[in-house]
Enzyme design. Sequence first.
Site, PDB file in Angstrom:
ATOM      1  N   CYS A  14      19.138   5.583   2.456  1.00 35.82           N
ATOM      2  CA  CYS A  14      18.891   4.639   3.557  1.00 35.82           C
ATOM      3  C   CYS A  14      20.173   4.186   4.252  1.00 35.82           C
ATOM      4  O   CYS A  14      20.125   3.632   5.344  1.00 35.82           O
ATOM      5  CB  CYS A  14      18.126   3.426   3.040  1.00 35.82           C
ATOM      6  SG  CYS A  14      16.527   3.912   2.395  1.00 35.82           S
ATOM      7  N   HIS A  70      18.658  -2.234   8.173  1.00 32.95           N
ATOM      8  CA  HIS A  70      17.762  -1.199   7.652  1.00 32.95           C
ATOM      9  C   HIS A  70      16.394  -1.840   7.421  1.00 32.95           C
ATOM     10  O   HIS A  70      16.303  -2.971   6.939  1.00 32.95           O
ATOM     11  CB  HIS A  70      18.336  -0.653   6.344  1.00 32.95           C
ATOM     12  CG  HIS A  70      17.381   0.230   5.613  1.00 32.95           C
ATOM     13  ND1 HIS A  70      16.769   1.313   6.204  1.00 32.95           N
ATOM     14  CD2 HIS A  70      16.900   0.185   4.339  1.00 32.95           C
ATOM     15  CE1 HIS A  70      15.970   1.895   5.332  1.00 32.95           C
ATOM     16  NE2 HIS A  70      16.029   1.234   4.198  1.00 32.95           N
ATOM     17  N   ASN A 110       9.409   2.132   6.542  1.00 28.87           N
ATOM     18  CA  ASN A 110      10.772   2.513   6.160  1.00 28.87           C
ATOM     19  C   ASN A 110      10.951   4.008   6.432  1.00 28.87           C
ATOM     20  O   ASN A 110      10.390   4.845   5.730  1.00 28.87           O
ATOM     21  CB  ASN A 110      10.979   2.196   4.670  1.00 28.87           C
ATOM     22  CG  ASN A 110      12.384   2.511   4.191  1.00 28.87           C
ATOM     23  OD1 ASN A 110      13.167   3.147   4.891  1.00 28.87           O
ATOM     24  ND2 ASN A 110      12.700   2.079   2.980  1.00 28.87           N
TER      25      ASN A 110
HETATM   26  O1  UT7 Z   1      14.954   1.503   1.491  1.00 28.89           O
HETATM   27  C1  UT7 Z   1      15.398   1.781   0.217  1.00 28.89           C
HETATM   28  C2  UT7 Z   1      15.549   0.578  -0.613  1.00 28.89           C
HETATM   29  N1  UT7 Z   1      14.259   0.073  -0.995  1.00 28.89           N
HETATM   30  C3  UT7 Z   1      13.999  -1.199  -0.912  1.00 28.89           C
HETATM   31  O2  UT7 Z   1      14.804  -1.968  -0.452  1.00 28.89           O
HETATM   32  C4  UT7 Z   1      12.667  -1.666  -1.453  1.00 28.89           C
HETATM   33  C5  UT7 Z   1      12.878  -2.821  -2.394  1.00 28.89           C
HETATM   34  N2  UT7 Z   1      11.660  -3.304  -3.032  1.00 28.89           N
HETATM   35  C6  UT7 Z   1      10.641  -3.903  -2.368  1.00 28.89           C
HETATM   36  O3  UT7 Z   1      10.654  -3.981  -1.152  1.00 28.89           O
HETATM   37  C7  UT7 Z   1       9.529  -4.540  -3.160  1.00 28.89           C
HETATM   38  O4  UT7 Z   1       9.912  -4.585  -4.517  1.00 28.89           O
HETATM   39  C8  UT7 Z   1       8.158  -3.817  -3.046  1.00 28.89           C
HETATM   40  C9  UT7 Z   1       7.591  -4.025  -1.644  1.00 28.89           C
HETATM   41  C10 UT7 Z   1       8.314  -2.338  -3.347  1.00 28.89           C
HETATM   42  C11 UT7 Z   1       7.164  -4.430  -4.039  1.00 28.89           C
HETATM   43  O5  UT7 Z   1       7.033  -5.828  -3.793  1.00 28.89           O
HETATM   44  P1  UT7 Z   1       7.171  -6.876  -4.994  1.00 28.89           P
HETATM   45  O6  UT7 Z   1       6.960  -8.211  -4.404  1.00 28.89           O
HETATM   46  O7  UT7 Z   1       8.491  -6.610  -5.658  1.00 28.89           O
HETATM   47  O8  UT7 Z   1       5.945  -6.503  -5.899  1.00 28.89           O
HETATM   48  P2  UT7 Z   1       5.950  -6.091  -7.439  1.00 28.89           P
HETATM   49  O9  UT7 Z   1       6.464  -4.730  -7.625  1.00 28.89           O
HETATM   50  O10 UT7 Z   1       6.566  -7.203  -8.227  1.00 28.89           O
HETATM   51  O11 UT7 Z   1       4.392  -6.094  -7.760  1.00 28.89           O
HETATM   52  C12 UT7 Z   1       3.617  -7.317  -7.774  1.00 28.89           C
HETATM   53  C13 UT7 Z   1       2.177  -6.964  -8.071  1.00 28.89           C
HETATM   54  C14 UT7 Z   1       1.998  -6.038  -9.265  1.00 28.89           C
HETATM   55  O12 UT7 Z   1       0.802  -6.411  -9.918  1.00 28.89           O
HETATM   56  P3  UT7 Z   1       0.859  -7.293 -11.250  1.00 28.89           P
HETATM   57  O13 UT7 Z   1       1.675  -6.508 -12.246  1.00 28.89           O
HETATM   58  O14 UT7 Z   1       1.501  -8.581 -10.860  1.00 28.89           O
HETATM   59  O15 UT7 Z   1      -0.588  -7.423 -11.621  1.00 28.89           O
HETATM   60  C15 UT7 Z   1       1.812  -4.687  -8.653  1.00 28.89           C
HETATM   61  O16 UT7 Z   1       1.064  -3.799  -9.464  1.00 28.89           O
HETATM   62  O17 UT7 Z   1       1.612  -6.264  -6.955  1.00 28.89           O
HETATM   63  C16 UT7 Z   1       1.030  -5.034  -7.407  1.00 28.89           C
HETATM   64  N3  UT7 Z   1       1.160  -4.048  -6.340  1.00 28.89           N
HETATM   65  C17 UT7 Z   1       0.278  -3.942  -5.327  1.00 28.89           C
HETATM   66  N4  UT7 Z   1      -0.837  -4.604  -5.039  1.00 28.89           N
HETATM   67  C18 UT7 Z   1      -1.501  -4.252  -3.926  1.00 28.89           C
HETATM   68  C19 UT7 Z   1       2.149  -3.137  -6.172  1.00 28.89           C
HETATM   69  N5  UT7 Z   1       1.926  -2.415  -5.047  1.00 28.89           N
HETATM   70  C20 UT7 Z   1       0.777  -2.891  -4.513  1.00 28.89           C
HETATM   71  C21 UT7 Z   1       0.024  -2.574  -3.387  1.00 28.89           C
HETATM   72  N6  UT7 Z   1      -1.092  -3.266  -3.104  1.00 28.89           N
HETATM   73  N7  UT7 Z   1       0.418  -1.589  -2.529  1.00 28.89           N
END
Ligand code: UT7
Length: 357
Positions: free
Chosen positions: A140, A280, A310
């Site tokens: 990225c 980004h 992204n």
């Molecule tokens: O460009 C390259 C660099 N990349 C980045 O900068 C991305 C960095 N990371 C992020 O942007 C975020 O971590 C994500 C958007 C990928 C995820 O968001 P988050 O707030 O960190 O969510 P999480 O991974 O902590 O997941 C929270 C909950 C989980 O459920 P439980 O374990 O709390 O029951 C996930 O299973 O949300 C669940 N979850 C979803 N629910 C509905 C994960 N993906 C989804 C989804 N829809 N698509």
Amino acid sequence: MYAKKLRQNLRKNNKTHRRSKRTMQNKISAAITGVSGYVPEYVLTNEELEKLVETNDEWITSRTGIKERRILKGEGQGTSVMAAKAVSDLLAKTNTKPEEIDLVICATVTPDYFFPSASNLICKAVGIRETASFDLAAACSGFLNALATGAVFIESGRYKKVIVVGADKMSAIVDYTDRTTCILFGDGAGAVLLEPNDEGVGVQDFILKSDGEGCESLMQKGGGSAYPPTHETIDQKLHYIRQEGQSVFKFAVTRMADISAEIMERNQLTGEDVRFLVPHQANKRIIDATASRMNIGEEKVMLNIQKYGNTTAATIPLCLWDYENQLKKGDNLILAAFGGGFTWASAYVKWAYDPKK
Ligand code: UT7
């Protein structure tokens, strides 16, 4: 301990910066003299993703800011197809003939093939012949690394017209059964033309960083020389992006904010001096945190994550393309990125032209 190391690094960087600033005086800088972009027609909405995986529009919008993304369809259609469209439009917009171009750099992690490079294919498609061209992979942060590389070629006086492309077909490496990644990525390409300038506009400064300690947190494990394609690598889904979302998020928030603050500090810029932050587009929450650290309001933040998601190396040039008509000569822009590697980077650019009618 970490804070002390950070301060030492900052002192070292500022010293190198002052030295290079002194030697830069009376030298040419690399001005962005045109920008273009291309996104495929197919729109993949949050509603359509709800039919593929267990997710919903509310979760995706509140956690990422994304509403829809573009997807390149069609057999044999790779990243270079989108990039060539952006470059061809850039040549037309800037009244530049293909034979005038000295160098094409394409930042991508999804080249059509390992070789020939995407930049070779772009040149072939737009009629740029017998010219230097190569791809650059920094995930990225790829566009900012490519911009810095192109700028140095211009500043040295070696080349007069350099095209820098950021392009990725992320849909080629996304697992559409994995809800944690498939909602994030999209396809697109953006390109800028760099030319020498002696009026003080153009690329003023850049900071490029990487730390391989982060490599396992965000990667496509299969398909390269470590794990060449086999039935097993396919079964194990190693050819798809794998991301530890939360740990990448933590690093992205601090590193992107730190590197933006660092480049502002060493160029004596405050939030008021900055016309736009060009971040980004990985997650709206990361963008908001960076803007807040820079002390700039949301009206001065380029944002198109809601419509493209992204697009990895393409996010920053696609932002410049979208906002081109709002930019005026002399505007101060801070460009910042964070991504796989880990890699992170920032650039301070003085915009070089008024909106073209
Ligand atoms: O460009 C390259 C660099 N990349 C980045 O900068 C991305 C960095 N990371 C992020 O942007 C975020 O971590 C994500 C958007 C990928 C995820 O968001 P988050 O707030 O960190 O969510 P999480 O991974 O902590 O997941 C929270 C909950 C989980 O459920 P439980 O374990 O709390 O029951 C996930 O299973 O949300 C669940 N979850 C979803 N629910 C509905 C994960 N993906 C989804 C989804 N829809 N698509």
